[in-house]
Design a protein around this motif. Structure first.
Motif, short mmCIF file in Angstrom:
data_model
loop_
_atom_site.label_atom_id
_atom_site.label_comp_id
_atom_site.label_asym_id
_atom_site.label_seq_id
_atom_site.Cartn_x
_atom_site.Cartn_y
_atom_site.Cartn_z
N VAL A 37 6.90 1.31 7.05
CA VAL A 37 7.57 2.16 8.04
C VAL A 37 8.94 2.64 7.56
O VAL A 37 9.45 3.64 8.06
N ALA A 38 9.55 1.96 6.62
CA ALA A 38 10.88 2.34 6.16
C ALA A 38 10.94 2.29 4.65
O ALA A 38 10.16 1.59 4.01
N GLY A 39 11.87 3.04 4.11
CA GLY A 39 12.06 3.04 2.67
C GLY A 39 12.65 4.35 2.20
O GLY A 39 12.84 5.28 2.99
N PRO A 40 12.94 4.44 0.92
CA PRO A 40 13.69 5.58 0.39
C PRO A 40 12.87 6.85 0.16
O PRO A 40 13.44 7.92 -0.05
N ASP A 41 11.56 6.75 0.21
CA ASP A 41 10.73 7.88 -0.18
C ASP A 41 10.13 8.58 1.04
O ASP A 41 10.21 8.08 2.17
N LEU A 42 9.50 9.71 0.81
CA LEU A 42 8.88 10.49 1.87
C LEU A 42 7.92 9.65 2.71
O LEU A 42 7.85 9.78 3.93
N LEU A 43 7.18 8.75 2.06
CA LEU A 43 6.22 7.87 2.76
C LEU A 43 6.81 6.51 3.09
O LEU A 43 6.08 5.56 3.35
N GLY A 44 8.13 6.36 3.08
CA GLY A 44 8.75 5.05 3.29
C GLY A 44 8.81 4.34 1.95
O GLY A 44 9.13 4.93 0.94
N ARG A 45 8.46 3.08 1.94
CA ARG A 45 8.33 2.33 0.68
C ARG A 45 6.85 2.13 0.44
O ARG A 45 6.14 1.60 1.29
N SER A 46 6.41 2.53 -0.73
CA SER A 46 4.99 2.43 -1.07
C SER A 46 4.72 1.23 -1.96
O SER A 46 5.46 0.97 -2.91
N PHE A 47 3.65 0.53 -1.63
CA PHE A 47 3.15 -0.59 -2.41
C PHE A 47 1.76 -0.18 -2.89
O PHE A 47 0.88 0.09 -2.06
N VAL A 48 1.55 -0.12 -4.19
CA VAL A 48 0.30 0.38 -4.76
C VAL A 48 -0.34 -0.71 -5.61
O VAL A 48 0.32 -1.29 -6.48
N GLY A 49 -1.61 -1.00 -5.34
CA GLY A 49 -2.34 -2.07 -6.03
C GLY A 49 -2.34 -3.33 -5.19
O GLY A 49 -1.45 -3.56 -4.37
N ARG A 50 -3.34 -4.16 -5.40
CA ARG A 50 -3.53 -5.35 -4.55
C ARG A 50 -2.33 -6.28 -4.56
O ARG A 50 -1.91 -6.77 -3.52
N ASP A 51 -1.77 -6.56 -5.73
CA ASP A 51 -0.62 -7.48 -5.80
C ASP A 51 0.58 -6.93 -5.05
O ASP A 51 1.26 -7.64 -4.31
N ALA A 52 0.84 -5.63 -5.23
CA ALA A 52 1.98 -5.01 -4.56
C ALA A 52 1.75 -4.94 -3.06
O ALA A 52 2.68 -5.18 -2.27
N VAL A 53 0.54 -4.60 -2.63
CA VAL A 53 0.23 -4.55 -1.19
C VAL A 53 0.40 -5.92 -0.57
O VAL A 53 1.01 -6.07 0.50
N ARG A 54 -0.09 -6.94 -1.24
CA ARG A 54 0.08 -8.32 -0.75
C ARG A 54 1.57 -8.62 -0.56
O ARG A 54 1.98 -9.15 0.48
N GLU A 55 2.38 -8.25 -1.53
CA GLU A 55 3.83 -8.46 -1.46
C GLU A 55 4.43 -7.69 -0.28
O GLU A 55 5.25 -8.22 0.47
N GLY A 56 4.00 -6.44 -0.11
CA GLY A 56 4.50 -5.63 1.00
C GLY A 56 4.14 -6.19 2.35
O GLY A 56 4.96 -6.20 3.28
N PHE A 57 2.91 -6.65 2.50
CA PHE A 57 2.50 -7.27 3.76
C PHE A 57 3.34 -8.51 4.05
O PHE A 57 3.81 -8.70 5.17
N MET A 58 3.53 -9.35 3.06
CA MET A 58 4.29 -10.59 3.27
C MET A 58 5.76 -10.31 3.58
O MET A 58 6.40 -11.06 4.31
N LEU A 59 6.27 -9.20 3.04
CA LEU A 59 7.65 -8.81 3.32
C LEU A 59 7.87 -8.57 4.82
O LEU A 59 8.94 -8.88 5.35
N ALA A 60 6.85 -8.07 5.51
CA ALA A 60 6.97 -7.86 6.96
C ALA A 60 7.28 -9.18 7.66
O ALA A 60 8.13 -9.23 8.56
#
Length: 128
Positions: A37-60
């Protein structure tokens, strides 16, 4: 190939509310991405790939340890879906957020390929 369903999105939401990262990742495609929902880019902060998505989810949950997504309303149409919820959570500094939000999903082979999150920009609420 399994077709995505409303029940799948409900189960995905239930996993978020349990803070169950392994269950969440079981819904995600191999080539998945998450746009927060937030971040520096047009789409907020993007997490791409399973490891990054996992990290992004846990960050919530790290940001909002008591995070919950309530009053879910879901729909699926072909390879797209939407979940509308009320997000509630408290940061470590006591800041409490309560706002309606939507997740827009793109599915691939019955799994979530893209989770794109949007939340109302509401000021923090005060405790009663």
């Amino acid at each position: 190939m399994t077709q995505p369903t409303i029940e799948m999105l409900q189960a995905f939401g239930d996993a978020w509310n349990r803070h169950d990262i392994d269950a969440l990742m079981s819904f995600m495609a191999e080539d998945c991405s998450f746009h927060a929902v937030a971040g520096p880019d047009l789409l907020g902060r993007s997490f791409v790939g399973r490891d990054a998505v996992r990290e992004g989810f846990m960050l919530a949950w790290q940001t909002f340890p008591d995070a919950q997504w309530l009053d879910g309303d879901h729909f699926v149409d072909g390879n797209r879906g939407v979940s509308e919820t009320t997000f509630v959570g408290t940061k470590a500094d006591g800041t409490r957020i309560e706002a309606r939000m939507v997740d827009i999903f793109t599915f691939h082979n019955g799994k979530i390929a893209v989770k794109n999150a949007f939340r109302k920009d509401r000021p923090p609420v005060t405790s009663a």
